[in-house]
Scaffold this active site. Sequence first.
Site, PDB file in Angstrom:
ATOM      1  N   ILE A  44      49.306  38.928  50.879  1.00  0.00           N
ATOM      2  CA  ILE A  44      50.411  39.580  51.109  1.00  0.00           C
ATOM      3  C   ILE A  44      51.500  39.004  52.122  1.00  0.00           C
ATOM      4  O   ILE A  44      52.668  39.437  52.039  1.00  0.00           O
ATOM      5  CB  ILE A  44      50.055  41.051  51.548  1.00  0.00           C
ATOM      6  CG1 ILE A  44      50.917  42.046  51.313  1.00  0.00           C
ATOM      7  CG2 ILE A  44      49.637  41.268  53.155  1.00  0.00           C
ATOM      8  CD1 ILE A  44      50.606  43.438  51.241  1.00  0.00           C
ATOM      9  N   TYR A  99      34.496  52.149  54.214  1.00  0.00           N
ATOM     10  CA  TYR A  99      34.511  50.830  53.625  1.00  0.00           C
ATOM     11  C   TYR A  99      33.299  50.943  52.909  1.00  0.00           C
ATOM     12  O   TYR A  99      33.191  50.262  51.529  1.00  0.00           O
ATOM     13  CB  TYR A  99      34.196  49.960  54.741  1.00  0.00           C
ATOM     14  CG  TYR A  99      33.805  48.315  54.108  1.00  0.00           C
ATOM     15  CD1 TYR A  99      34.887  47.687  53.438  1.00  0.00           C
ATOM     16  CD2 TYR A  99      32.868  47.413  54.335  1.00  0.00           C
ATOM     17  CE1 TYR A  99      34.613  46.146  52.844  1.00  0.00           C
ATOM     18  CE2 TYR A  99      32.510  46.353  54.049  1.00  0.00           C
ATOM     19  CZ  TYR A  99      33.517  45.518  53.323  1.00  0.00           C
ATOM     20  OH  TYR A  99      33.207  44.497  52.927  1.00  0.00           O
TER      21      TYR A  99
END
Length: 314
Positions: free
Chosen positions: A36, A143
């Site tokens: 990103i 997670y």
Amino acid sequence: MASKILIIGACGQIGSELTYKLREIHGDDNVIASDISYNNLDVVNSGIFEIVDAQDYASILICVEKHKIDTIYLMAAMLSATGEKYPMKAWDLNMNSLFHVLNLAKAKYISKIFWPSSIAVFGPTTPKENTPQHTVMEPSTVYGITKQVGERWCEYYFEKYDVDVRSIRYPGIISWKTLPGGGTTDYAVEIYHKALKDGTYESFLSENTELPMMFMDDAIDATIKIMDAPADNISIRSSYNLAAMSFTPKEIAESIKSELKDFTITYKPDFRQQIADSWPKSIDDSYARKDWNWNHNFDLKLMTKEMLTQLSKK
């Protein structure tokens, strides 16, 4: 024709080392690194690099079409400790990125996917010792929930749409090349840095917290092995258990002391202790060893030697 590979999340702890290794094997021009941002200049400057937002389907598709990609390694994720601070961000990143890649394969833009799961899929009700491949999974972290759900979707896409997706449940990963990225097992990387720099370390896990761990070289080896295996050999399309060694903060400290006599450790457990307590102590990975000949090379002693030698050079 050579396989064209895209690594999404190539600037991360595992992604960066996977990028170097795959380029070594397939050639620089056949492995496209992406992330990103340009936050890891070593990776950015080591070959072809693209800015790709893992949460944006169009962003991934443009890159896939531009470079004629057939294989994606989706390494972008928010890890356990960071995920507890930003639950919805963790859910969005970890789930959206997986769906985008699975849907690209379903639409036949790509032919093969690697997606990492984790021991975080297990929870407090999972058997702790020699955790079996098929067992109770009631993860207690965001997670872990994203990884468990992801495993179900991987198997679903394989069964319904014949998507060739492969996955392994990583234990804690230890590397000298990259800094940790917000996981509960990060203490086992930090401890080596602090041992050399300060001669002492304050562990955020208690001394007898035993967790499954693996040296990065073994993790990369396993990742490449499962992707190279013939499709018929892959009997598990959710995610494979993977193991190398298990140890406690006390044991890793002893192993460092055998190399650095004056090293000391103290213990101050924080919120990560609760996460660690919900995970297994050791893992049964016999399916991986049988199906695609998985075998680890590093034990604790060998890893400590390598970590201290390499970090000293740095």
